[in-house]
Design an enzyme around this catalytic site. Sequence first.
Site, mmCIF file in Angstrom:
data_model
loop_
_atom_site.group_PDB
_atom_site.id
_atom_site.type_symbol
_atom_site.label_atom_id
_atom_site.label_comp_id
_atom_site.label_asym_id
_atom_site.label_seq_id
_atom_site.Cartn_x
_atom_site.Cartn_y
_atom_site.Cartn_z
ATOM 1 N N GLY A 13 0.835 -1.196 0.000
ATOM 2 C CA GLY A 13 0.000 0.000 0.000
ATOM 3 C C GLY A 13 0.874 1.252 0.000
ATOM 4 N N THR A 42 -5.316 1.415 0.805
ATOM 5 C CA THR A 42 -4.863 2.562 0.018
ATOM 6 C C THR A 42 -5.702 2.739 -1.245
ATOM 7 O OG1 THR A 42 -2.623 2.366 0.866
ATOM 8 C CG2 THR A 42 -2.881 3.518 -1.238
ATOM 9 N N TRP A 44 -8.601 2.061 -1.786
ATOM 10 C CA TRP A 44 -10.008 2.389 -1.525
ATOM 11 C C TRP A 44 -10.197 3.816 -1.009
ATOM 12 C CZ3 TRP A 44 -13.392 -2.052 0.800
ATOM 13 C CH2 TRP A 44 -13.202 -3.213 0.053
ATOM 14 N N GLN A 46 -10.859 7.566 -0.498
ATOM 15 C CA GLN A 46 -11.705 8.414 -1.344
ATOM 16 C C GLN A 46 -11.336 9.888 -1.217
ATOM 17 O OE1 GLN A 46 -15.869 7.704 -0.444
ATOM 18 N NE2 GLN A 46 -15.857 5.697 -1.411
ATOM 19 N N GLY A 47 -11.478 10.409 0.009
ATOM 20 C CA GLY A 47 -11.453 11.856 0.227
ATOM 21 C C GLY A 47 -10.190 12.550 -0.231
ATOM 22 N N GLY A 48 -9.007 12.121 0.259
ATOM 23 C CA GLY A 48 -7.782 12.760 -0.188
ATOM 24 C C GLY A 48 -6.673 12.751 0.840
ATOM 25 N N GLU A 112 -12.838 18.552 4.974
ATOM 26 C CA GLU A 112 -13.436 17.410 5.681
ATOM 27 C C GLU A 112 -13.575 17.772 7.159
ATOM 28 O OE1 GLU A 112 -11.028 13.978 4.724
ATOM 29 O OE2 GLU A 112 -11.929 13.798 2.752
ATOM 30 N N HIS A 236 -16.316 5.404 11.003
ATOM 31 C CA HIS A 236 -16.672 6.467 10.060
ATOM 32 C C HIS A 236 -18.182 6.667 10.159
ATOM 33 C CE1 HIS A 236 -16.972 8.857 6.419
ATOM 34 N NE2 HIS A 236 -15.660 8.835 6.296
ATOM 35 N N ARG A 283 -14.777 13.089 13.501
ATOM 36 C CA ARG A 283 -15.507 11.855 13.219
ATOM 37 C C ARG A 283 -16.119 11.163 14.414
ATOM 38 N NH1 ARG A 283 -11.717 9.085 8.871
ATOM 39 N NH2 ARG A 283 -12.333 10.650 7.365
ATOM 40 N N HIS A 344 -13.624 2.041 10.601
ATOM 41 C CA HIS A 344 -12.968 2.641 9.437
ATOM 42 C C HIS A 344 -11.450 2.664 9.530
ATOM 43 C CE1 HIS A 344 -12.517 5.239 5.978
ATOM 44 N NE2 HIS A 344 -11.915 6.175 6.698
ATOM 45 N N GLU A 368 -0.793 2.352 8.634
ATOM 46 C CA GLU A 368 -1.906 2.098 9.560
ATOM 47 C C GLU A 368 -1.607 1.025 10.602
ATOM 48 O OE1 GLU A 368 -5.736 1.932 7.608
ATOM 49 O OE2 GLU A 368 -6.710 1.213 9.438
ATOM 50 N N ARG A 379 -8.229 9.896 14.715
ATOM 51 C CA ARG A 379 -7.505 10.441 13.556
ATOM 52 C C ARG A 379 -8.294 11.546 12.858
ATOM 53 N NH1 ARG A 379 -7.565 9.201 7.891
ATOM 54 N NH2 ARG A 379 -9.068 7.544 8.304
HETATM 55 P P1 FAD Z 1 -2.755 -0.736 3.183
HETATM 56 O O1 FAD Z 1 -2.938 0.169 2.046
HETATM 57 O O2 FAD Z 1 -3.981 -1.269 3.834
HETATM 58 O O3 FAD Z 1 -1.881 -1.945 2.634
HETATM 59 C C1 FAD Z 1 -1.613 -3.072 3.438
HETATM 60 C C2 FAD Z 1 -0.758 -4.010 2.638
HETATM 61 O O4 FAD Z 1 -0.294 -5.040 3.481
HETATM 62 C C3 FAD Z 1 -1.482 -4.701 1.501
HETATM 63 O O5 FAD Z 1 -0.634 -4.797 0.397
HETATM 64 C C4 FAD Z 1 -1.762 -6.079 2.064
HETATM 65 O O6 FAD Z 1 -1.848 -7.076 1.063
HETATM 66 C C5 FAD Z 1 -0.518 -6.284 2.884
HETATM 67 N N1 FAD Z 1 -0.658 -7.286 3.935
HETATM 68 C C6 FAD Z 1 -1.487 -7.307 5.004
HETATM 69 N N2 FAD Z 1 -1.308 -8.417 5.728
HETATM 70 C C7 FAD Z 1 -0.319 -9.108 5.107
HETATM 71 C C8 FAD Z 1 0.308 -10.348 5.353
HETATM 72 N N3 FAD Z 1 -0.026 -11.133 6.394
HETATM 73 N N4 FAD Z 1 1.255 -10.769 4.494
HETATM 74 C C9 FAD Z 1 1.612 -10.028 3.415
HETATM 75 N N5 FAD Z 1 1.048 -8.849 3.140
HETATM 76 C C10 FAD Z 1 0.098 -8.397 3.979
HETATM 77 N N6 FAD Z 1 -7.022 7.916 4.477
HETATM 78 C C11 FAD Z 1 -6.746 9.151 4.041
HETATM 79 O O7 FAD Z 1 -5.751 9.758 4.457
HETATM 80 N N7 FAD Z 1 -7.567 9.754 3.131
HETATM 81 C C12 FAD Z 1 -8.687 9.152 2.636
HETATM 82 O O8 FAD Z 1 -9.384 9.708 1.811
HETATM 83 C C13 FAD Z 1 -9.001 7.843 3.099
HETATM 84 N N8 FAD Z 1 -10.113 7.202 2.658
HETATM 85 C C14 FAD Z 1 -10.323 5.911 3.059
HETATM 86 C C15 FAD Z 1 -11.429 5.206 2.537
HETATM 87 C C16 FAD Z 1 -11.631 3.886 2.879
HETATM 88 C C17 FAD Z 1 -12.807 3.128 2.301
HETATM 89 C C18 FAD Z 1 -10.744 3.243 3.784
HETATM 90 C C19 FAD Z 1 -10.962 1.811 4.176
HETATM 91 C C20 FAD Z 1 -9.671 3.941 4.316
HETATM 92 C C21 FAD Z 1 -9.458 5.264 3.957
HETATM 93 N N9 FAD Z 1 -8.367 5.974 4.464
HETATM 94 C C22 FAD Z 1 -8.117 7.244 4.019
HETATM 95 C C23 FAD Z 1 -7.370 5.302 5.303
HETATM 96 C C24 FAD Z 1 -6.168 4.925 4.407
HETATM 97 O O9 FAD Z 1 -6.641 4.473 3.162
HETATM 98 C C25 FAD Z 1 -5.343 3.840 5.043
HETATM 99 O O10 FAD Z 1 -5.068 4.138 6.381
HETATM 100 C C26 FAD Z 1 -4.009 3.701 4.300
HETATM 101 O O11 FAD Z 1 -4.240 3.504 2.943
HETATM 102 C C27 FAD Z 1 -3.212 2.537 4.879
HETATM 103 O O12 FAD Z 1 -2.102 2.318 4.054
HETATM 104 P P2 FAD Z 1 -1.041 1.230 4.454
HETATM 105 O O13 FAD Z 1 0.014 1.295 3.428
HETATM 106 O O14 FAD Z 1 -0.676 1.382 5.874
HETATM 107 O O15 FAD Z 1 -1.845 -0.156 4.336
HETATM 108 C C1 SIN Z 2 -13.288 9.898 3.622
HETATM 109 O O1 SIN Z 2 -13.113 10.165 2.442
HETATM 110 O O2 SIN Z 2 -14.281 10.218 4.273
HETATM 111 C C2 SIN Z 2 -12.233 9.137 4.325
HETATM 112 C C3 SIN Z 2 -11.137 10.057 4.629
HETATM 113 C C4 SIN Z 2 -10.241 9.446 5.634
HETATM 114 O O3 SIN Z 2 -10.492 8.336 6.117
HETATM 115 O O4 SIN Z 2 -9.259 10.099 5.988
#
Ligand code: FAD
Ligand code: SIN
Length: 526
Positions: A13, A42, A44, A46-48, A112, A236, A283, A344, A368, A379
């Site tokens: 991600g 990541t 998924w 939406q907002g930014g 937001e 959320h 939130r 969320h 995360e 957050r």
């Molecule tokens: P992730 O993007 O969740 O990636 C995790 C990775 O770890 C994946 O590749 C997965 O396959 C891998 N993984 C997990 N477990 C294992 C394992 N056991 N072995 C190998 N690989 C593994 N945040 C914002 O700042 N702005 C937004 O607009 C926003 N909108 C959101 C909307 C939605 C619907 C959601 C669910 C979240 C949103 N967030 C937003 C939060 C944000 O998207 C996440 O916090 C962020 O993308 C997390 O990134 P990451 O790289 O930590 O993990």
């Molecule tokens: C959203 O677009 O409402 C999600 C934004 C976020 O989780 O930071």
Amino acid sequence: MTASHDVIVIGSGAAGLTAALALAESRRVLVLAKGSLTGGSTAWAQGGIAAVLDAGDTFEEHIRDTMIAGAGLNRRETVEFVIEHAPQSIDRLVELGVPFNQEAGALHLTREGGHSQRRIVHVNDATGWAVQEALLRAAEANPNITLLPGRACIDLITGRNAEQFSGSGRVWGVYALDEASGRVEAHVARATILATGGAGRVYQFSTAPRGATGDGIAMAWRAGARVSNMEMMQFHPTCLYNLEVKNFLITEAVRGEGGVLLNPRTGHRYMPDYDDRAELAPRDIVARANDSEIKRDGLDCVHLDISHQSPEFVKHHFPNIYEKLLTLGIDMTREPIPVVPAQHYTCGGVLIDLAAHTDLPGLWAAGECTESGLHGANRLASNSLLECFVFGEAAASDILARWDTLDHPPAIREWDESRVTDSDEEVVIKQNWTEIRRMMWNYVGIVRTTKRLERAQNRIDLLGREIEDYYGSFRVTTDLIELRNLHQCADLIVRSALKRHESRGLHYTLDYPATLPEARDTVLIP
Ligand code: FAD
Ligand code: SIN
């Protein structure tokens, strides 16, 4: 099979790929991902992404908004570190080709909840997908990066797994299940970065993708790292209420652009009754208000209405949500959207410092799965992707700076399958998954009590014995790995919640409704 690399990044991600790209300037990096490379949160988002980019905005205001949302539990030095690096992170994403929306020659900034200024850069209402694509494109083009999807990591390799056994907690890599062949591989390296995302799926209703099972948090805990603030689970306020589509988010930017929340029975706009900031309160406040309206009036959902804006405005700002809702028979330009709160974001996680280093030598973590001190008790919207970029970079910089002091891995023992067989009762996995998620939703949700937390703890203890027995008897599968980790995270959440004798941010308990004068992290030590 054992394979050796310079650095292993677990997760593809925003956090994982940011770290991999920075490291690949001089090191060979292996990126492991469960399922597909785009399966994390990541893609998924939406907002930014929040960043101070407008002349009328200041770092100090963004810091203040973050600390207000976080109910004072944030670590100020982390908040400053992340927010001051934000404009730089956005510049890098622009260089990578992320097509952020523009207006009058500048980046368009949306708003937001909890933000006192317009400061969210975005790509329509699908920012995460654009970011994921750009990072992946760059990683695929980099000869120093090997991307290995379809690998479910099971446990970190430490001194205990060395052929010359040592009690050292030094991390040397990870055991990973090849999801296609069913074989377990050992990947070893001088440095390992966890970027495995959150644990949202521990709850029955969550906006997070299927793989958000807290694997990294559970692996780090089992290896001996501290975790903190796991009780701070963010809900959320506006997840679509639909019996077929269970986890589609309606971005907070809909409220940022004028959407209001209505009680469907009375048509009353209720948010001003709960908070002066109305729909743009942080939130935790909006989610609790929605929960309270639903419970008080026995409703299925509440209504989010932006139909007072022109259809052109709505379609221009929210093209993906508009199209998705149309397929479900909802025209958001003419009628309200039915919404409910859903889990969320995981604010707690593996404790890291400003260099993204965990307690364990050889192990860094970003995104995360961590508790960096940025979010505190809640957050602030759109601060999460930002944290991934800043700490992904920080982990890479720290590893590169220490490279010459990082030892080569010792010989590691292969995964031992001699005492397990193929499972003959998969039903146990399904039953336990469902039981944990429903129990967490009902007993450890938006509003908590000590009695319910204790009930949850009793059930977790019981399920733990069954899951460990099953894990010790059968060959691992992705479902089993995830179940074990979901259970581990549920346990960490409940134990943390029981330790906090106050209500603060996302942790709201009827037994301790007051906020204590001093904000303290809940740190669990393995
Ligand atoms: P992730 O993007 O969740 O990636 C995790 C990775 O770890 C994946 O590749 C997965 O396959 C891998 N993984 C997990 N477990 C294992 C394992 N056991 N072995 C190998 N690989 C593994 N945040 C914002 O700042 N702005 C937004 O607009 C926003 N909108 C959101 C909307 C939605 C619907 C959601 C669910 C979240 C949103 N967030 C937003 C939060 C944000 O998207 C996440 O916090 C962020 O993308 C997390 O990134 P990451 O790289 O930590 O993990
Ligand atoms: C959203 O677009 O409402 C999600 C934004 C976020 O989780 O930071």
